[in-house]
Design an enzyme around this catalytic site. Structure first.
Site, PDB file in Angstrom:
ATOM      1  N   HIS A 186       0.785  -1.235   0.000  1.00  0.00           N
ATOM      2  CA  HIS A 186       0.000   0.000   0.000  1.00  0.00           C
ATOM      3  C   HIS A 186       0.818   1.286   0.000  1.00  0.00           C
ATOM      4  O   HIS A 186       0.242   2.378   0.110  1.00  0.00           O
ATOM      5  CB  HIS A 186      -0.924  -0.030   1.237  1.00  0.00           C
ATOM      6  CG  HIS A 186      -2.096   0.875   1.151  1.00  0.00           C
ATOM      7  ND1 HIS A 186      -2.280   1.949   2.004  1.00  0.00           N
ATOM      8  CD2 HIS A 186      -3.163   0.887   0.317  1.00  0.00           C
ATOM      9  CE1 HIS A 186      -3.410   2.560   1.715  1.00  0.00           C
ATOM     10  NE2 HIS A 186      -3.967   1.948   0.687  1.00  0.00           N
ATOM     11  N   HIS A 193      -9.168  10.875  -0.062  1.00  0.00           N
ATOM     12  CA  HIS A 193      -8.343   9.669  -0.089  1.00  0.00           C
ATOM     13  C   HIS A 193      -7.052   9.911   0.692  1.00  0.00           C
ATOM     14  O   HIS A 193      -6.238   9.016   0.841  1.00  0.00           O
ATOM     15  CB  HIS A 193      -8.018   9.257  -1.531  1.00  0.00           C
ATOM     16  CG  HIS A 193      -7.321   7.937  -1.612  1.00  0.00           C
ATOM     17  ND1 HIS A 193      -5.979   7.812  -1.923  1.00  0.00           N
ATOM     18  CD2 HIS A 193      -7.773   6.673  -1.402  1.00  0.00           C
ATOM     19  CE1 HIS A 193      -5.636   6.536  -1.911  1.00  0.00           C
ATOM     20  NE2 HIS A 193      -6.699   5.822  -1.593  1.00  0.00           N
TER      21      HIS A 193
END
Length: 752
Positions: free
Chosen positions: A403, A649
């Protein structure tokens, strides 16, 4: 030539007294679809829709229709129709179709208007430009113009001949007088003027000598020898005087020439110095980010004329000057290679980079079922595009997320490092708000402080961890890492690597790394370790958490080493309650910022179709142990109006004192870590072992003296409101599955 813009409409036919601004124009067209931009130009406007279909529907619904008593004229923008250079010799009259055009006043064309009534002639004149000028052929004017030019030409030629004749006469006199006497120099205009003055002074002498030297004396009066001797003396004296004047003129001219040559030499030296300085300046790299800078991506909802310096479009980061207007200035492309990690990408965003010749390496989350290492050498058949999917077989939790979001961009004389929350989808740079830290590091070496040296070392180790041993980042980018100067780093790296860590490794990653950095910085700056803190965490994904994990995170955020309570203390409810009652006013606080369902459905620009970055399982939230009281609203920042309705985000953690004041004690984290055990890790074996499932990366602005102003600026630049407001009684977090369950129930009720 221009192009047709299918999703943009040209609107005219209205009066500015009825349609006063872009809001009025937007009100006319908003029912036909999502409007990206309205450009109000007075008596006409441009309306840009999100799609061509919406523009076509608006065209059909408005063209020729009456609005406030006025008939609208609407058409698709076609730049091919416009005249780019104005009237020219090749234009033809719209009446007789002949060439030879003369621009005349608009009143001479009243007959062309026919029965169209011009109500506001001042507005027509104000909006008139080269594309709308009326042209008419006028043969008489054209013929007269030609005759005038011919007369002017003849007069000019005669005047030039007269001037040339005068110049030649003066030149002949000078040559006749001075020939054979002394070598002369060509004089510039200044000395020619001086010579003319001298000529006037000695006019009688020059004329006398010219006569005696160039003409035969046919008739002479009778003169004595003494008369002849006196005349000869007078002639000789005139030559002496003229020669002395010539000599004086010559010497002065030589002196002047020497001075001019000296000046020229000095100018050459100065020009050489300027060229050298210019070369030095060119060699000295102009860095856009010489010191690490906090930035946001540039969403399409931000008006072009109101964007802030920290709002960076995707393409700008790929140029040496990241703050240039790429569309109008068209800078030179110097990016040579790029390494980018992400949790998903789209070809549409990245193909232009590859087509420009950049060597591109994408390190993406491994979504293969077998989780084995996969290397695609020529992705999409591009020889300069490689995709690497790291293996997850060594991960302690099979399928832990890869990630991190880090870019290393190689330019000829420096590298640019970008760390943040940004993935590589089109939506990541148009719809979803992102936060980044960016810094440029040029070639060179200098003595690094402890923070800069640690950053350089930790970044190298992290890149070694995430890449296969067969593909080292230095070989991919064709760089020598140690040749770059990593000075002036103002943040601390926070990394997470999958695994279980004990001993010396315990404080290297995740939440315990955060605790260790906070403690070091407080000690280095001679600042007290805080007993209580307020942690505000903007997250877009929330994992399995409970009160124990919240306590662990809060204690680490103070900088104190985490100590797990003994089992006897955990089971003694009376003791725990007594402690809580005593410290009720002094407990640390955690505020989780996460959008409500109402915000996503009714307040965002993108709506539910673009809410996929937000993730919270319904089962987790409905668990009785889930700390629902921590939830706070996500709202656009009050410091910049156009943040309103953005979809987040970005992942941001703000650690402050309990009063939430921004001061030197404040810490700000930005990066890829969401608030979850998988990202930050959890303690095991009586807090002697840390277990992490994900690969993550972020940066921390730590506690530091004289840092309050910089941190206050970052807070004001964030896309969300701080401090946040707590969820109200009826507020529910956005949960994707809950939304579609609600839609299904509504559908079932309609069927019944």
């Amino acid at each position: 030539m221009g192009d047709i813009i299918p999703n943009q409409l040209f609107v005219a036919g209205y009066s500015r007294s009825k349609v006063e601004d872009d809001k009025d124009v937007r009100d006319i067209f908003k029912k036909y679809g999502m409007i990206k931009e309205v450009a109000y130009k007075g008596s006409y406007s441009f309306v840009t829709f999100n799609t061509e279909q919406e523009a076509q529907e608006a065209l059909k619904g408005t063209n020729g229709q009456t609005y406030n008593g006025q008939k609208l004229k609407v058409d698709v923008v076609d730049n091919r129709k416009g005249r780019k250079t104005g009237p020219n010799e090749e234009d033809k009259c719209f009446k007789c179709n002949k060439g030879g055009l003369v621009i005349v006043q608009i009143i001479n064309h009243q007959d062309v208007v026919e029965d169209v009534l011009i109500l506001d002639q001042s507005a027509v004149i104000e909006d008139l430009n080269q594309d709308h000028i009326l042209l008419i052929h006028h043969p008489d004017l054209e013929e007269e113009d030609i005759k005038t030019k011919e007369r002017d030409t003849v007069e000019a030629q005669e005047e030039i001949k007269e001037i040339e004749k005068e110049v030649l006469v003066q030149k002949d006199h000078l040559l006749t007088q001075f020939q054979g006497r002394i070598q002369t120099q060509n004089l510039d205009k200044e000395w020619e003027k001086k010579l003319i003055l001298l000529q006037k002074k000695y006019k009688h002498l020059i004329e006398y000598n010219l006569f005696n030297s160039s003409h035969k004396i046919i008739i002479m009066k009778k003169r004595t020898l003494q008369d002849l001797s006196e005349e000869q003396d007078q002639i000789n004296q005139s030559y002496v005087e003229i020669n002395s004047v010539q000599r004086e003129l010559y010497l002065e001219n030589q002196k002047r020439l020497r001075e001019k040559q000296k000046e020229k030499d000095n100018i050459v030296i100065i020009e050489d110095d300027e060229l050298k300085q210019q070369q030095i300046e060119e060699d000295e790299v102009q860095l856009s980010f010489p010191i690490g800078k906090f930035c946001l991506n540039c969403l399409t909802q931000y008006p072009i004329d109101d964007r802030q310096p920290q709002h960076l479009p995707f393409i700008n980061i790929l140029y040496e000057n990241a703050f240039i207007d790429v569309k109008t200035q068209k800078p030179k492309k110097t990016l040579e290679s790029a390494l980018m990690t992400c949790y998903g990408f789209e070809d549409e965003l990245l193909e232009p980079i590859v087509k420009s010749g950049v060597q591109l390496y994408i390190v993406n989350d491994n979504d293969n079922l077998n989780k084995r290492l996969e290397i695609i050498e020529k992705y999409n058949n591009y020889p300069n595009w490689m995709v690497i999917k790291p293996s997850k077989l060594g991960s302690s939790m099979f399928g832990g997320a890869f990630h991190p979001k880090i870019w290393i961009l190689k330019f000829p004389k420096f590298i640019r490092i970008v760390i943040g929350s940004q993935n590589l989808h089109v939506g990541d740079w148009t719809i979803w708000s992102q936060a980044m830290w960016i810094q440029d590091f040029k070639l060179g070496k200098s003595e690094l402080d402890q923070t800069s040296q640690e950053f350089k070392t930790m970044l190298r180790e992290f890149l070694f961890e995430i890449l296969p041993t067969s593909h080292k980042f230095e070989d991919l980018l064709k760089i020598k890492y140690d040749e770059y100067d990593f000075k002036d780093v103002n943040i601390r790296l926070i990394t997470s690597i999958p695994g279980r860590f004990v001993g010396n490794q315990l404080f290297k990653y995740g939440m315990t790394r955060l605790q260790s950095v906070l403690f070091q910085e407080l000690c280095n700056n001679k600042m007290d370790v805080l007993k209580q803190v307020c942690v505000t965490y903007q997250t877009t994904s929330i994992g399995q958490i409970d009160n124990n994990y919240v306590d662990f995170a809060l204690q680490c955020c103070t900088g104190k080493v985490y100590k797990q309570p003994l089992p006897s203390e955990q089971n003694n409810k009376k003791l725990n309650q007594m402690i809580l009652n005593q410290q009720e006013e002094e407990q640390s606080k955690l505020k989780l910022i996460y959008p409500t369902a109402d915000y996503v459905e009714n307040q965002t620009h993108g709506g539910v179709d673009f809410a996929n970055p937000l993730y919270l399982k319904k089962q987790l939230y409905e668990n009785p142990k889930f700390p629902k009281h921590l939830f706070h609203k996500y709202q656009g920042s009050d410091h910049y109006y156009w943040h309103t309705g953005n979809i987040p985000h970005l992942k941001v953690m703000i650690i402050t004192t309990l009063d939430e004041d921004i001061n030197d004690y404040t810490s700000i984290y930005i990066g890829s870590h969401n608030f979850s055990q998988g990202a930050w890790g959890k303690m095991e074996k009586n807090a002697t072992q840390l277990y992490i499932a994900n690969t993550e990366l972020g940066v921390l602005y730590p506690p530091k003296k004289n840092s309050a102003l910089m941190k206050q600026q970052i807070i004001e630049q964030l896309s969300f409101k701080f401090p946040p407001l707590k969820y109200e009684k009826d507020d529910q977090p956005w949960i994707n599955e809950a939304y579609y369950e609600k839609l299904y129930k509504e559908y079932q009720q309609q069927i019944k």
